[in-house]
Write a protein that holds these residues in place. Structure first.
Motif, short mmCIF file in Angstrom:
data_model
loop_
_atom_site.label_atom_id
_atom_site.label_comp_id
_atom_site.label_asym_id
_atom_site.label_seq_id
_atom_site.Cartn_x
_atom_site.Cartn_y
_atom_site.Cartn_z
N GLU A 92 -2.55 2.39 12.82
CA GLU A 92 -2.11 2.78 11.84
C GLU A 92 -2.36 1.92 10.66
O GLU A 92 -1.10 1.46 11.34
N ILE A 94 -1.11 -0.01 7.52
CA ILE A 94 -0.34 0.23 6.38
C ILE A 94 -0.76 -0.53 5.22
O ILE A 94 -0.25 -1.89 6.07
N ARG A 96 1.67 -1.71 1.37
CA ARG A 96 2.23 -1.18 0.71
C ARG A 96 2.73 -2.23 -0.96
O ARG A 96 2.59 -3.64 -0.97
N ALA A 100 8.60 2.01 -0.82
CA ALA A 100 8.82 3.43 -0.73
C ALA A 100 8.68 4.40 0.75
O ALA A 100 8.53 3.70 1.69
N GLY A 101 8.76 5.01 1.08
CA GLY A 101 9.23 6.11 2.19
C GLY A 101 9.70 5.59 3.35
O GLY A 101 10.79 4.62 3.45
N SER A 102 9.35 5.11 4.61
CA SER A 102 9.38 4.69 5.75
C SER A 102 10.04 3.46 5.67
O SER A 102 11.41 2.52 6.05
N LEU A 103 9.57 1.90 4.91
CA LEU A 103 9.88 0.92 4.25
C LEU A 103 10.55 0.48 3.65
O LEU A 103 12.14 0.49 3.86
N ASP A 177 1.43 2.74 -1.31
CA ASP A 177 1.16 2.47 -0.26
C ASP A 177 0.06 3.37 0.06
O ASP A 177 -0.61 4.75 -0.38
N PHE A 178 -0.69 2.76 1.34
CA PHE A 178 -1.89 3.70 1.89
C PHE A 178 -1.73 3.85 3.50
O PHE A 178 -1.14 2.46 4.30
N LYS A 179 -2.10 3.67 4.03
CA LYS A 179 -2.46 4.46 5.21
C LYS A 179 -4.58 4.37 5.75
O LYS A 179 -4.41 5.21 5.21
N ASP A 199 -3.10 12.32 0.89
CA ASP A 199 -2.64 12.79 2.33
C ASP A 199 -2.17 11.58 3.11
O ASP A 199 -1.47 11.28 4.18
N THR A 200 -3.16 10.82 2.44
CA THR A 200 -2.60 9.66 3.05
C THR A 200 -2.42 8.12 2.41
O THR A 200 -2.43 7.21 3.03
N CYS A 201 -2.08 7.98 1.18
CA CYS A 201 -2.35 7.43 0.37
C CYS A 201 -0.87 7.81 -0.61
O CYS A 201 -0.15 9.23 -0.30
N ARG A 202 0.11 7.05 -1.17
CA ARG A 202 1.23 7.43 -2.38
C ARG A 202 0.19 6.70 -3.08
O ARG A 202 0.04 5.95 -3.99
N ARG A 218 6.01 16.75 2.02
CA ARG A 218 7.06 16.46 2.92
C ARG A 218 8.27 16.15 2.36
O ARG A 218 9.36 17.01 2.84
#
Ligand code: TMP
Length: 238
Positions: A92, A94, A96, A100-103, A177-179, A199-202, A218
């Motif tokens: 994956e 990613i 950024r 955001a999120g996990s970071l 960000d995105f994956k 689904d795969t981007c913010r 989420r």
């Protein structure tokens, strides 16, 4: 020649993949199913399959026009698209721009903090392990791809970020960000595969900061369908 949909090859969390009468082509079929936290949270987002199919194809086409090779061949129905058959590189990728999120969680940076420079991360695609983050050393040690392939992947990922961020800004969408995922075609060429969608981007509204992506699902923020529809409307006018 008409491409015929044959047997199902694979069913993932958000898509089904079918073989076709052409060994070089597959058909992806987008579902309304939504999962988060490695499948722990499950739900349905009405019309998500249709929206993600259309949004992903629209963005892939735009990226192709800017020189990024993608798997996109042809949208054949609301939920189905013909794509080039690839072997997915199990990473994956990613990118950024804003924390955001996990970071944010890992580094203690409040969500919304502008990053001093673009961050590129890799996670090893393995559900049983929870898609752990890996670096170049891990990737080569596990033979996930070659050095040359990773150089191509990194360069495409950063280029996708530039093109996408600029494009989305015109629709008043900030790309946080995105994956993305890449695959190898039968001749070994690296191309962009999988999907690019809410689904795969913010995606945050540039003016209000409102979240217009899967974080609404989420985090139980409500109006999930409305956010997906808003993205489709801003990009495709539908
Ligand atoms: P993260 O902050 O949770 O690591 O997510 C980074 C980006 O990757 C975000 O845009 C959402 C996307 N993403 C996926 O597409 N699939 C996933 O399984 C996860 C965890 C994140």
């Amino acid at each position: 020649m008409k491409i015929e949909k044959l047997n199902q090859l694979y069913e993932g969390k958000a898509k089904k993949v079918f073989e076709t009468s052409d060994p070089e082509l597959l058909i992806v079929d987008y579902k309304d199913d939504a999962t988060a936290f490695n499948g722990l949270k499950k739900g349905t987002i009405e019309s998500k399959g249709i929206i993600n199919n259309k949004v992903s194809n629209f963005l892939m086409k735009m990226l192709e026009e800017h020189g990024i090779p993608t798997h996109l061949v042809e949208e054949i129905s609301d939920r189905e698209t013909i794509v080039k058959r690839v072997k997915i590189v199990p990473l994956e990728v990613i990118v950024r721009n804003i924390a955001a999120g996990s970071l944010s969680k890992r580094l203690g940076l409040p969500e919304g903090t502008k990053l001093g420079s673009t961050v590129l991360e890799y996670c090893y695609k393995d559900d049983a392990l929870g898609d752990p983050m890996v670096n170049e050393y891990h990737i080569f040690a596990m033979n996930l791809c070659t050095k040359e392939e990773l150089d191509t992947i990194a360069s495409y990922a950063l280029k996708v970020n530039e093109i996408l961020a600029q494009f989305l800004a015109q629709a008043k969408i900030e790309l946080i960000d995105f994956k993305i995922e890449f695959g190898r075609t039968s001749d070994g060429t690296i191309i962009l595969a999988d999907e690019i969608s809410p689904d795969t981007c913010r995606f945050w509204d540039s003016e209000t900061g409102e979240k217009l992506d899967k974080d609404r699902f989420r985090r139980d923020l409500g109006n999930v369908e409305g956010a997906y529809k808003e993205i489709m409307h801003r990009l495709l006018g539908l």
